[in-house]
Write a protein that holds these residues in place. Structure first.
Motif, PDB file in Angstrom:
ATOM      1  N   SER A  20       0.932  -1.405   0.401  1.00 49.37           N
ATOM      2  CA  SER A  20      -0.283   0.145   0.263  1.00 49.37           C
ATOM      3  C   SER A  20       1.436   0.909   0.043  1.00 49.37           C
ATOM      4  N   GLN A  21       1.899   1.116   0.597  1.00 47.79           N
ATOM      5  CA  GLN A  21       3.004   2.507   0.952  1.00 47.79           C
ATOM      6  C   GLN A  21       2.856   3.008  -0.736  1.00 47.79           C
ATOM      7  N   GLN A  22       3.611   4.050  -1.160  1.00 48.96           N
ATOM      8  CA  GLN A  22       3.525   4.769  -2.177  1.00 48.96           C
ATOM      9  C   GLN A  22       5.218   4.357  -2.765  1.00 48.96           C
ATOM     10  N   SER A  23       5.624   4.854  -4.130  1.00 45.75           N
ATOM     11  CA  SER A  23       7.051   4.231  -4.598  1.00 45.75           C
ATOM     12  C   SER A  23       7.770   5.333  -3.704  1.00 45.75           C
ATOM     13  N   SER A  24       9.188   4.316  -2.863  1.00 44.87           N
ATOM     14  CA  SER A  24      10.135   4.548  -2.606  1.00 44.87           C
ATOM     15  C   SER A  24      11.255   4.809  -3.504  1.00 44.87           C
ATOM     16  N   ALA A  25      10.746   4.595  -4.761  1.00 48.22           N
ATOM     17  CA  ALA A  25      12.654   4.841  -5.594  1.00 48.22           C
ATOM     18  C   ALA A  25      13.036   6.256  -5.374  1.00 48.22           C
ATOM     19  N   SER A  26      13.632   6.760  -5.686  1.00 47.48           N
ATOM     20  CA  SER A  26      14.490   7.743  -5.718  1.00 47.48           C
ATOM     21  C   SER A  26      14.545   8.456  -7.076  1.00 47.48           C
ATOM     22  N   LYS A  27      14.018   9.920  -7.594  1.00 40.92           N
ATOM     23  CA  LYS A  27      14.247  10.863  -9.293  1.00 40.92           C
ATOM     24  C   LYS A  27      15.367  10.377  -9.054  1.00 40.92           C
ATOM     25  N   GLN A  28      16.444   9.866  -8.895  1.00 39.48           N
ATOM     26  CA  GLN A  28      17.418   8.700 -10.200  1.00 39.48           C
ATOM     27  C   GLN A  28      17.426   7.895 -10.876  1.00 39.48           C
ATOM     28  N   VAL A  29      16.184   6.816 -10.997  1.00 39.61           N
ATOM     29  CA  VAL A  29      15.548   6.125 -11.171  1.00 39.61           C
ATOM     30  C   VAL A  29      14.499   6.877 -11.481  1.00 39.61           C
ATOM     31  N   GLN A  69      12.853  -6.055  -9.527  1.00 34.43           N
ATOM     32  CA  GLN A  69      11.723  -5.630  -8.504  1.00 34.43           C
ATOM     33  C   GLN A  69      12.266  -5.514  -6.981  1.00 34.43           C
ATOM     34  N   ASN A  70      13.056  -6.051  -6.623  1.00 26.17           N
ATOM     35  CA  ASN A  70      13.774  -5.825  -5.496  1.00 26.17           C
ATOM     36  C   ASN A  70      14.574  -4.989  -5.108  1.00 26.17           C
ATOM     37  N   LEU A  71      15.142  -4.425  -5.840  1.00 31.89           N
ATOM     38  CA  LEU A  71      16.585  -3.201  -5.498  1.00 31.89           C
ATOM     39  C   LEU A  71      16.302  -2.031  -5.282  1.00 31.89           C
ATOM     40  N   PHE A  72      14.762  -1.038  -6.406  1.00 30.65           N
ATOM     41  CA  PHE A  72      14.724   0.201  -5.993  1.00 30.65           C
ATOM     42  C   PHE A  72      13.407   0.458  -5.230  1.00 30.65           C
ATOM     43  N   GLU A  81      13.367  -4.238  -0.207  1.00 36.34           N
ATOM     44  CA  GLU A  81      14.163  -3.494  -1.139  1.00 36.34           C
ATOM     45  C   GLU A  81      15.414  -3.416  -0.813  1.00 36.34           C
ATOM     46  N   TRP A  82      16.276  -3.934  -1.602  1.00 32.44           N
ATOM     47  CA  TRP A  82      17.553  -3.610  -1.456  1.00 32.44           C
ATOM     48  C   TRP A  82      18.550  -1.889  -1.191  1.00 32.44           C
ATOM     49  N   ASN A  83      17.220  -1.314  -1.453  1.00 37.89           N
ATOM     50  CA  ASN A  83      17.688   0.654  -0.926  1.00 37.89           C
ATOM     51  C   ASN A  83      19.115   0.956  -2.022  1.00 37.89           C
ATOM     52  N   ILE A  84      18.783   0.007  -3.509  1.00 37.91           N
ATOM     53  CA  ILE A  84      20.616   0.538  -3.941  1.00 37.91           C
ATOM     54  C   ILE A  84      20.348   2.082  -4.637  1.00 37.91           C
ATOM     55  N   ASP A  85      19.509   2.841  -4.401  1.00 33.25           N
ATOM     56  CA  ASP A  85      19.371   4.171  -4.822  1.00 33.25           C
ATOM     57  C   ASP A  85      19.454   4.815  -4.176  1.00 33.25           C
ATOM     58  N   GLU A  86      19.142   4.383  -3.308  1.00 31.94           N
ATOM     59  CA  GLU A  86      19.844   5.273  -1.484  1.00 31.94           C
ATOM     60  C   GLU A  86      20.948   5.292  -1.336  1.00 31.94           C
ATOM     61  N   LYS A  87      21.521   4.220  -1.271  1.00 39.21           N
ATOM     62  CA  LYS A  87      22.710   3.939  -0.569  1.00 39.21           C
ATOM     63  C   LYS A  87      23.300   4.126  -1.930  1.00 39.21           C
ATOM     64  N   LEU A  88      23.168   4.477  -2.996  1.00 44.06           N
ATOM     65  CA  LEU A  88      24.434   4.309  -3.814  1.00 44.06           C
ATOM     66  C   LEU A  88      24.286   6.587  -3.907  1.00 44.06           C
ATOM     67  N   GLU A 101      14.126  -6.931 -14.207  1.00 40.63           N
ATOM     68  CA  GLU A 101      13.011  -7.038 -14.196  1.00 40.63           C
ATOM     69  C   GLU A 101      13.098  -8.950 -14.300  1.00 40.63           C
ATOM     70  N   HIS A 102      12.662 -10.264 -13.369  1.00 39.02           N
ATOM     71  CA  HIS A 102      12.492 -10.877 -13.124  1.00 39.02           C
ATOM     72  C   HIS A 102      12.037 -11.379 -13.934  1.00 39.02           C
ATOM     73  N   GLY A 103      11.330 -12.730 -14.207  1.00 36.06           N
ATOM     74  CA  GLY A 103      10.619 -12.951 -14.967  1.00 36.06           C
ATOM     75  C   GLY A 103       9.130 -13.403 -14.630  1.00 36.06           C
ATOM     76  N   ASN A 104       9.146 -13.646 -13.524  1.00 34.14           N
ATOM     77  CA  ASN A 104       7.721 -13.887 -12.769  1.00 34.14           C
ATOM     78  C   ASN A 104       7.799 -16.310 -12.458  1.00 34.14           C
ATOM     79  N   GLU A 105       6.992 -15.895 -13.320  1.00 35.28           N
ATOM     80  CA  GLU A 105       6.773 -17.503 -12.851  1.00 35.28           C
ATOM     81  C   GLU A 105       7.928 -18.692 -14.189  1.00 35.28           C
ATOM     82  N   LYS A 106       8.645 -17.345 -14.853  1.00 34.40           N
ATOM     83  CA  LYS A 106       9.881 -18.169 -15.608  1.00 34.40           C
ATOM     84  C   LYS A 106      11.055 -17.067 -14.536  1.00 34.40           C
ATOM     85  N   ARG A 107      11.129 -16.717 -13.831  1.00 36.09           N
ATOM     86  CA  ARG A 107      12.093 -16.982 -12.929  1.00 36.09           C
ATOM     87  C   ARG A 107      13.644 -17.999 -13.000  1.00 36.09           C
TER      88      ARG A 107
END
Length: 266
Positions: A20-29, A69-72, A81-88, A101-107
Motif C-alpha cells: 500500500s505504500q507509495q513508491s520509494s524509488a528516488s528521482k535517479q531511477v 523489482q527488489n532493488l529500488f 528492497e535493497w535500497n540501491i538508489d539511496e545507498k548510491l 526484472e525477473h520473469g515471474n513464473e519464468k524466473r
C-alpha cells in the motif's frame, strides 16, 4: 534454513506483491521496456543514473543486476528492497545500475544455466544472450558508459548469484567483475565442473553468504572459492569471500552488504 526452505524463498521471489505504500524509488531511477527476442518476452528495465549525470560529460561503469523489482522500490519488492538508489546517492556514486526484472513464473528458467531434474529451468544462456546482445548495446548506445569488461559488473542474489557467476565464465570479455550473493550453486552443481574446465578466470569476484542459510550454502561457497583460487595466484587479489555470522537467505543480508561489495569491486 533447509534446502527446501531456500527453494521456497526462490519460488516466492517471483511474487509481484504490491504494498500500500507509495513508491520509494528516488528521482535517479527510471524504467523502460525492451524486447527480449531470445526469451520471447518484453523485459522491464530499471535504470539508476548518478546524481551528476545530467550535468557532466563523464562516462560511467555499469552494474547489471537481476530481480529489479527488489532493488529500488519497496512497492514492488517481495520482501523488502535493497535500497540501491539511496545507498548510491549517499555515496555520490559514479556508476550506472541496470536492473532487469525477473520473469515471474519464468524466473527459475531464466536464471539457471542448466535444467534441474525436479525444479526445471535451464534457459540461462538465452537470458545472458539477451543482456549481452540486446540490452547492453542499447544501454551503451543511449547512455555514457564505459564499455570495457573492467568497468562492467554483474551482480545478483540466490539464483541471481548463480547466473552472475556463470556470466563471468561464459562472457569474460563482457563482464570483468561480479557480486555473487548467496549463490544457488546447489540447483546447478554442473557449475563446479565448468569452473574446473575453465582455463582462465581473471575476473574480480566477491562471494558473500550467511552462515544461517541452507546447509549447503557455506560449503558450496568455500568449494567454489578453492576452485577459483586454483585458476590464479592469490597475489592478484581478485577474489574476496565474506560469510556473515547469523545471516539468513533474505534481502536484509544482501541490502546490508551491497555497499561493501560495490566499493570493493569498483
Amino acid at each position: 534454513m533447509t534446502r527446501k526452505t531456500a527453494f521456497l524463498y526462490i519460488v516466492l521471489f517471483v511474487a509481484n506483491t504490491v504494498f500500500s505504500q507509495q513508491s520509494s524509488a528516488s528521482k535517479q531511477v527510471s524504467t523502460f521496456t525492451i524486447e527480449a527476442p531470445k526469451l520471447h518476452s518484453t523485459k522491464k528495465i530499471w535504470l539508476y543514473l548518478p546524481k551528476d549525470y545530467a550535468a557532466s560529460k563523464k562516462k560511467y561503469p555499469v552494474i547489471y543486476m537481476h530481480d529489479a523489482q527488489n532493488l529500488f522500490d519497496a512497492k514492488t519488492a517481495y520482501a523488502g528492497e535493497w535500497n540501491i538508489d539511496e545507498k548510491l546517492d549517499s555515496l555520490n556514486a559514479q556508476v550506472i545500475v541496470v536492473g532487469i526484472e525477473h520473469g515471474n513464473e519464468k524466473r527459475t528458467e531464466e536464471l539457471t544455466p542448466y535444467k534441474h531434474e525436479k525444479y526445471g529451468g535451464g534457459n540461462g544462456d538465452a537470458y545472458l544472450e539477451f543482456i549481452v546482445k540486446t540490452l547492453k548495446p542499447q544501454i551503451d548506445k543511449t547512455y555514457r558508459t564505459k564499455t570495457n569488461a573492467s568497468a562492467t559488473v554483474i551482480m545478483g542474489s540466490s539464483l541471481g548469484g548463480l547466473i552472475s557467476y556463470y556470466a563471468l565464465l561464459k562472457y569474460p570479455e563482457v563482464f570483468g567483475k561480479a557480486g555473487v550473493f548467496s549463490p544457488a550453486f546447489w540447483i546447478n552443481p554442473e557449475i563446479f565442473d565448468l569452473t574446473k574446465t575453465t582455463r582462465k578466470l581473471n575476473s574480480k569476484i566477491f562471494l558473500l553468504c550467511g552462515d544461517n542459510e541452507s546447509k549447503e550454502m557455506v560449503p558450496d561457497v568455500d568449494k567454489m572459492e578453492i576452485l577459483i583460487s586454483d585458476k590464479r595466484c592469490s597475489c592478484m587479489h581478485l577474489t574476496r569471500k565474506r560469510i556473515i555470522k547469523g545471516a539468513q537467505h533474505n534481502e536484509k543480508l544482501w541490502r546490508d552488504n551491497f555497499v561493501k561489495v560495490y566499493l570493493w569491486l569498483l
